[in-house]
Enzyme design. Structure first.
Site, PDB file in Angstrom:
ATOM      1  N   LYS A  76       4.288  -1.812  -7.560  1.00  0.00           N
ATOM      2  CA  LYS A  76       3.451  -0.614  -7.793  1.00  0.00           C
ATOM      3  C   LYS A  76       4.033   0.555  -8.281  1.00  0.00           C
ATOM      4  O   LYS A  76       5.237   1.068  -8.174  1.00  0.00           O
ATOM      5  CB  LYS A  76       2.994  -0.231  -6.292  1.00  0.00           C
TER       6      LYS A  76
HETATM    7  O1  G3P Z   1      -4.370   2.379  -0.953  1.00  0.00           O
HETATM    8  C1  G3P Z   1      -4.186   3.760  -1.019  1.00  0.00           C
HETATM    9  C2  G3P Z   1      -4.152   4.416   0.269  1.00  0.00           C
HETATM   10  O2  G3P Z   1      -3.001   4.288   1.070  1.00  0.00           O
HETATM   11  C3  G3P Z   1      -4.290   5.936   0.445  1.00  0.00           C
HETATM   12  O3  G3P Z   1      -5.194   5.994   1.332  1.00  0.00           O
HETATM   13  O4  G3P Z   1      -6.466   7.213   3.152  1.00  0.00           O
HETATM   14  O5  G3P Z   1      -4.167   7.920   2.655  1.00  0.00           O
HETATM   15  O6  G3P Z   1      -6.174   8.228   0.874  1.00  0.00           O
HETATM   16  P1  G3P Z   1      -5.583   7.274   1.952  1.00  0.00           P
END
Ligand code: G3P
Length: 217
Positions: free
Chosen positions: A87
């Site tokens: 990643k």
């Molecule tokens: O897949 C990306 C993720 O981990 C971010 O999610 O909920 O922190 O915006 P969030």
């Protein structure tokens, strides 16, 4: 549509794997820290533990932001297990690194995508996946799902093989909408996946079936 779970929590990963519908896992440094996984060696071991639970792709994120550092870390991550996808953040050095990895047979997930232009250049560089963060766009009054639609259109116009991995999925309706828009993959928390199972009429209907069966036996 592939289903990935977005967590570093091994119990939740096992739970999703046991459902029989899991195609992979995404993690990031924040999700690792949330599980108390710190220090390079512990993090690398945790990636291997995740690979040993699931059959599909496991995204492992580089920390370096310079080209040489990303290449060094990415090659180490890719060498951990054949299921690892490296990643890489959507920055200029990251695009150079994705191109290098693509030329050298290492699969990549370009993360922190917030615009169609970023998705276009990541695909040009040969990213295996791009991760548009739909929930975080919604958080700032911008339609995250619209970004999925825009990337789908652009990729289909030119036949890019890069897969659209809808990330920052927060709830079940995000999954349904991503499926309607043709996202190749979604990654979300276990709760968002389990929400797909639920309908009160199913519960009411099953209770009635069981009650009627008992009457006749
Ligand atoms: O897949 C990306 C993720 O981990 C971010 O999610 O909920 O922190 O915006 P969030």
């Amino acid at each position: 549509m592939k289903f990935f779970i977005d967590t570093a929590n091994l119990d939740q990963i096992k739970e999703a794997q046991n459902l029989g519908i899991l195609d992979g896992v995404t993690t990031n440094p924040s999700l690792m820290a949330k599980e108390g996984i710190t220090g390079k060696n512990n993090i690398l071991k945790h990636y291997v533990d995740i690979c040993n639970i699931v059959d599909g792709d496991v995204s492992a994120e580089v920390i370096a932001t310079d080209f040489e550092g990303m290449i060094r870390e990415g090659e180490e991550l890719a060498g951990l297990h054949e299921q690892i996808v490296v990643k890489v953040p959507m920055i200029k050095e990251g695009i150079k690194a994705i191109k290098y990895f693509s030329d050298n047979g290492i699969r990549t997930n370009c993360t922190l995508i917030f615009s169609p232009g970023q998705a276009l250049i990541a695909a040009k560089a040969g990213a295996t996946y791009v991760s548009p963060f739909i929930g975080r766009l919604d958080d700032v009054s911008t339609d995250g799902l619209n970004l999925i639609a825009e990337i789908r259109l652009i990729y289909d116009n030119y036949g890019f093989e890069t897969e659209i991995l809808a990330a920052s999925v927060r709830h079940t309706m995000h999954i349904i909408d991503c499926a309607k828009l043709g996202a190749d993959v979604m990654t979300g928390p276990l709760s968002s996946i389990e929400g797909l199972l639920k309908h009160p009429l199913t519960d009411i209907g099953l209770a009635k079936f069981l009650e009627d069966y008992k009457k006749g036996n």
